[in-house]
Write a protein that holds these residues in place. Structure first.
Motif, PDB file in Angstrom:
ATOM      1  N   PRO A 134      35.440  42.316  49.724  1.00 37.02           N
ATOM      2  CA  PRO A 134      35.668  41.341  50.695  1.00 37.02           C
ATOM      3  C   PRO A 134      36.186  42.568  52.012  1.00 37.02           C
ATOM      4  O   PRO A 134      36.568  43.519  51.565  1.00 37.02           O
ATOM      5  CB  PRO A 134      37.027  40.647  50.489  1.00 37.02           C
ATOM      6  CG  PRO A 134      37.402  41.284  49.403  1.00 37.02           C
ATOM      7  CD  PRO A 134      36.376  42.015  48.437  1.00 37.02           C
ATOM      8  N   PRO A 135      36.176  42.297  53.065  1.00 39.33           N
ATOM      9  CA  PRO A 135      36.698  43.287  54.175  1.00 39.33           C
ATOM     10  C   PRO A 135      37.752  43.384  54.239  1.00 39.33           C
ATOM     11  O   PRO A 135      38.539  44.598  54.728  1.00 39.33           O
ATOM     12  CB  PRO A 135      35.983  42.489  55.369  1.00 39.33           C
ATOM     13  CG  PRO A 135      35.825  41.206  55.248  1.00 39.33           C
ATOM     14  CD  PRO A 135      35.357  41.138  53.892  1.00 39.33           C
ATOM     15  N   ASP A 136      38.753  42.482  53.851  1.00 36.81           N
ATOM     16  CA  ASP A 136      40.132  42.569  53.836  1.00 36.81           C
ATOM     17  C   ASP A 136      40.755  43.839  52.864  1.00 36.81           C
ATOM     18  O   ASP A 136      40.422  43.449  51.683  1.00 36.81           O
ATOM     19  CB  ASP A 136      41.069  41.233  53.572  1.00 36.81           C
ATOM     20  CG  ASP A 136      42.424  41.145  53.796  1.00 36.81           C
ATOM     21  OD1 ASP A 136      42.895  41.155  54.789  1.00 36.81           O
ATOM     22  OD2 ASP A 136      43.090  41.138  52.554  1.00 36.81           O
ATOM     23  N   ILE A 137      41.568  44.481  53.050  1.00 33.20           N
ATOM     24  CA  ILE A 137      41.895  45.769  52.437  1.00 33.20           C
ATOM     25  C   ILE A 137      42.824  45.218  51.349  1.00 33.20           C
ATOM     26  O   ILE A 137      42.686  45.691  50.008  1.00 33.20           O
ATOM     27  CB  ILE A 137      42.636  46.739  52.994  1.00 33.20           C
ATOM     28  CG1 ILE A 137      43.831  46.303  53.798  1.00 33.20           C
ATOM     29  CG2 ILE A 137      41.462  47.434  54.060  1.00 33.20           C
ATOM     30  CD1 ILE A 137      44.606  47.622  54.187  1.00 33.20           C
ATOM     31  N   PHE A 158      33.276  37.869  44.618  1.00 27.52           N
ATOM     32  CA  PHE A 158      33.344  39.321  44.744  1.00 27.52           C
ATOM     33  C   PHE A 158      33.364  39.907  43.492  1.00 27.52           C
ATOM     34  O   PHE A 158      33.116  39.515  42.400  1.00 27.52           O
ATOM     35  CB  PHE A 158      34.488  39.506  45.667  1.00 27.52           C
ATOM     36  CG  PHE A 158      34.380  39.175  47.133  1.00 27.52           C
ATOM     37  CD1 PHE A 158      33.349  39.639  48.015  1.00 27.52           C
ATOM     38  CD2 PHE A 158      35.262  38.082  47.756  1.00 27.52           C
ATOM     39  CE1 PHE A 158      33.328  39.316  49.209  1.00 27.52           C
ATOM     40  CE2 PHE A 158      35.097  37.845  49.036  1.00 27.52           C
ATOM     41  CZ  PHE A 158      34.051  38.292  49.801  1.00 27.52           C
ATOM     42  N   LEU A 159      33.875  41.142  43.636  1.00 28.10           N
ATOM     43  CA  LEU A 159      33.897  42.036  42.338  1.00 28.10           C
ATOM     44  C   LEU A 159      34.494  41.485  41.197  1.00 28.10           C
ATOM     45  O   LEU A 159      33.962  41.645  40.095  1.00 28.10           O
ATOM     46  CB  LEU A 159      34.075  43.515  42.647  1.00 28.10           C
ATOM     47  CG  LEU A 159      34.126  44.608  41.838  1.00 28.10           C
ATOM     48  CD1 LEU A 159      32.944  45.008  41.653  1.00 28.10           C
ATOM     49  CD2 LEU A 159      35.179  45.767  42.190  1.00 28.10           C
ATOM     50  N   ALA A 160      35.598  40.854  41.639  1.00 27.80           N
ATOM     51  CA  ALA A 160      36.633  40.435  40.460  1.00 27.80           C
ATOM     52  C   ALA A 160      35.983  39.263  39.503  1.00 27.80           C
ATOM     53  O   ALA A 160      35.867  39.277  38.221  1.00 27.80           O
ATOM     54  CB  ALA A 160      37.764  39.916  40.931  1.00 27.80           C
ATOM     55  N   ASP A 161      35.151  38.610  40.441  1.00 26.24           N
ATOM     56  CA  ASP A 161      34.155  37.581  39.721  1.00 26.24           C
ATOM     57  C   ASP A 161      33.208  38.073  38.652  1.00 26.24           C
ATOM     58  O   ASP A 161      32.942  37.626  37.654  1.00 26.24           O
ATOM     59  CB  ASP A 161      33.672  36.726  40.570  1.00 26.24           C
ATOM     60  CG  ASP A 161      34.509  35.886  41.687  1.00 26.24           C
ATOM     61  OD1 ASP A 161      35.450  35.108  41.142  1.00 26.24           O
ATOM     62  OD2 ASP A 161      34.596  36.087  42.586  1.00 26.24           O
ATOM     63  N   ILE A 162      32.729  38.957  39.208  1.00 27.92           N
ATOM     64  CA  ILE A 162      31.687  39.840  38.357  1.00 27.92           C
ATOM     65  C   ILE A 162      31.915  40.352  37.118  1.00 27.92           C
ATOM     66  O   ILE A 162      31.583  40.283  36.053  1.00 27.92           O
ATOM     67  CB  ILE A 162      30.670  40.851  39.269  1.00 27.92           C
ATOM     68  CG1 ILE A 162      30.126  40.333  40.494  1.00 27.92           C
ATOM     69  CG2 ILE A 162      30.004  41.856  38.237  1.00 27.92           C
ATOM     70  CD1 ILE A 162      29.397  41.235  41.161  1.00 27.92           C
ATOM     71  N   ALA A 192      37.770  33.932  42.441  1.00 26.84           N
ATOM     72  CA  ALA A 192      38.777  34.771  41.908  1.00 26.84           C
ATOM     73  C   ALA A 192      39.786  35.009  43.256  1.00 26.84           C
ATOM     74  O   ALA A 192      41.163  34.999  43.241  1.00 26.84           O
ATOM     75  CB  ALA A 192      38.421  35.879  41.223  1.00 26.84           C
ATOM     76  N   THR A 193      39.174  35.446  44.175  1.00 19.97           N
ATOM     77  CA  THR A 193      40.087  35.808  45.290  1.00 19.97           C
ATOM     78  C   THR A 193      39.617  35.003  46.704  1.00 19.97           C
ATOM     79  O   THR A 193      39.681  35.635  47.711  1.00 19.97           O
ATOM     80  CB  THR A 193      40.013  37.150  45.532  1.00 19.97           C
ATOM     81  OG1 THR A 193      38.523  37.678  45.660  1.00 19.97           O
ATOM     82  CG2 THR A 193      40.253  38.256  44.533  1.00 19.97           C
ATOM     83  N   GLY A 194      39.248  33.952  46.487  1.00 22.54           N
ATOM     84  CA  GLY A 194      38.953  33.026  47.690  1.00 22.54           C
ATOM     85  C   GLY A 194      37.697  32.107  47.461  1.00 22.54           C
ATOM     86  O   GLY A 194      37.367  31.832  46.245  1.00 22.54           O
ATOM     87  N   ASP A 195      36.955  32.173  48.420  1.00 23.25           N
ATOM     88  CA  ASP A 195      35.722  31.002  48.552  1.00 23.25           C
ATOM     89  C   ASP A 195      34.593  31.707  48.491  1.00 23.25           C
ATOM     90  O   ASP A 195      33.135  31.202  48.638  1.00 23.25           O
ATOM     91  CB  ASP A 195      36.159  29.929  49.600  1.00 23.25           C
ATOM     92  CG  ASP A 195      36.921  29.149  49.530  1.00 23.25           C
ATOM     93  OD1 ASP A 195      37.430  28.929  48.367  1.00 23.25           O
ATOM     94  OD2 ASP A 195      37.585  28.564  50.523  1.00 23.25           O
ATOM     95  N   ALA A 255      41.883  45.363  47.393  1.00 24.42           N
ATOM     96  CA  ALA A 255      42.649  45.895  46.341  1.00 24.42           C
ATOM     97  C   ALA A 255      42.985  45.013  45.098  1.00 24.42           C
ATOM     98  O   ALA A 255      42.815  45.454  43.949  1.00 24.42           O
ATOM     99  CB  ALA A 255      43.964  46.283  46.802  1.00 24.42           C
ATOM    100  N   ILE A 256      42.862  43.841  45.293  1.00 26.22           N
ATOM    101  CA  ILE A 256      43.093  42.608  44.394  1.00 26.22           C
ATOM    102  C   ILE A 256      41.855  42.372  43.473  1.00 26.22           C
ATOM    103  O   ILE A 256      41.921  42.514  42.088  1.00 26.22           O
ATOM    104  CB  ILE A 256      43.507  41.090  44.827  1.00 26.22           C
ATOM    105  CG1 ILE A 256      44.969  41.328  45.585  1.00 26.22           C
ATOM    106  CG2 ILE A 256      43.386  40.181  43.872  1.00 26.22           C
ATOM    107  CD1 ILE A 256      45.864  41.539  44.665  1.00 26.22           C
ATOM    108  N   ASN A 257      40.624  42.783  44.184  1.00 31.84           N
ATOM    109  CA  ASN A 257      39.312  42.821  43.551  1.00 31.84           C
ATOM    110  C   ASN A 257      39.385  43.988  42.414  1.00 31.84           C
ATOM    111  O   ASN A 257      38.998  43.885  41.312  1.00 31.84           O
ATOM    112  CB  ASN A 257      38.288  42.648  44.362  1.00 31.84           C
ATOM    113  CG  ASN A 257      37.756  41.188  44.540  1.00 31.84           C
ATOM    114  OD1 ASN A 257      36.724  41.005  44.112  1.00 31.84           O
ATOM    115  ND2 ASN A 257      38.420  40.771  45.698  1.00 31.84           N
ATOM    116  N   PHE A 258      39.736  45.177  43.056  1.00 36.00           N
ATOM    117  CA  PHE A 258      39.794  46.546  42.101  1.00 36.00           C
ATOM    118  C   PHE A 258      40.766  46.257  40.936  1.00 36.00           C
ATOM    119  O   PHE A 258      40.329  46.744  39.921  1.00 36.00           O
ATOM    120  CB  PHE A 258      40.239  47.485  43.060  1.00 36.00           C
ATOM    121  CG  PHE A 258      38.865  47.913  43.861  1.00 36.00           C
ATOM    122  CD1 PHE A 258      37.700  48.452  43.220  1.00 36.00           C
ATOM    123  CD2 PHE A 258      39.071  48.265  45.240  1.00 36.00           C
ATOM    124  CE1 PHE A 258      36.496  48.958  43.994  1.00 36.00           C
ATOM    125  CE2 PHE A 258      38.029  48.732  45.892  1.00 36.00           C
ATOM    126  CZ  PHE A 258      36.995  49.054  45.450  1.00 36.00           C
TER     127      PHE A 258
END
Length: 221
Positions: A94-97, A168-172, A162-165, A101-104
């Motif tokens: 996502p563009p939001d930093i 993203f990476l977390a889901d993968i 995982a981090t919204g609608d 970070a949560i995704n990482f």
């Protein structure tokens, strides 16, 4: 399939094993990006990952390995970040930093704190040195510790995914680990309500379903 990078897509080759959750991650990313690729099966149970020709690609002898022309990458995190940089359509971060970070962090919990401690090599070692009956309890303890942390991490961030609608990476990283935990290691879904809901949601996404272990051509049913 997307038309982006048509010339490069023809060069993509993924060395994969159907039950490998690390390979599963990369298959999801490739599908989300709409990229076609050649699937090269590497049977870990038969030791094909120890053959000299495979060790030339990855001296560690692990899958997945992605070959893109002269580029050879042998780590799921590195491969996924490479694909995201080269094929920016359907961004995986996502563009939001803060959300990035949560995704990482979620991806790192899976890739560093859960999966390596319950992979095939380590479980076989535990079976040999401690006893075969200790393999499952060990894997379950590792998964439960990681999943408990993930539940706490995601409670304020989840939407549909995982981090919204958006995916993203977390889901993968989460999808293969959840599949492994619930289908292979007998973790009960009711222990982790957030992760269980996400698991059901991932099953509705074609890119995820197509990447499922049982849908790979080397799958053993």
């Amino acid at each position: 399939m997307a038309s982006e990078g048509e010339g490069d897509k023809n060069k993509l080759k993924l060395y994969s094993y159907w039950r490998s959750s690390c390979s599963f991650r990369v298959r999801i990313a490739l599908n989300l990006k709409g990229l076609t690729y050649d699937y090269e099966a590497v049977n870990l149970l038969k030791g094909e990952n120890s053959r000299p020709e495979f060790l030339e690609l990855n001296p560690l002898g692990f899958v997945p390995v992605l070959v893109d022309g002269h580029v050879v990458l042998a780590d799921s995190f590195a491969i996924i970040m490479y694909l995201d940089d080269k094929y920016p359509r359907q961004p995986l971060l996502p563009p939001d930093i803060h959300k990035r970070a949560i995704n990482f962090l979620a991806a790192t919990i899976v890739s560093s704190m859960i999966q390596p401690l319950q992979n095939l090599g380590l479980l076989n070692y535990i079976g040999e040195k401690v006893g075969p009956d200790e393999k499952l309890p060990w894997a379950q303890s590792v998964i439960r510790r990681g999943f408990t942390a993930l539940e706490k991490l995601l409670i304020d961030h989840t939407g549909r995914y995982a981090t919204g609608d958006e995916v993203f990476l977390a889901d993968i990283f989460l999808a293969p680990q959840l599949y492994s935990a619930f289908k292979r290691f007998n973790i009960h879904t009711n222990e982790f309500p957030i992760l269980s809901r996400l698991f059901e949601t991932y099953n509705e996404i074609p890119a995820f379903r197509e990447a499922l272990p049982e849908n790979q051509r080397d799958a053993v049913h």
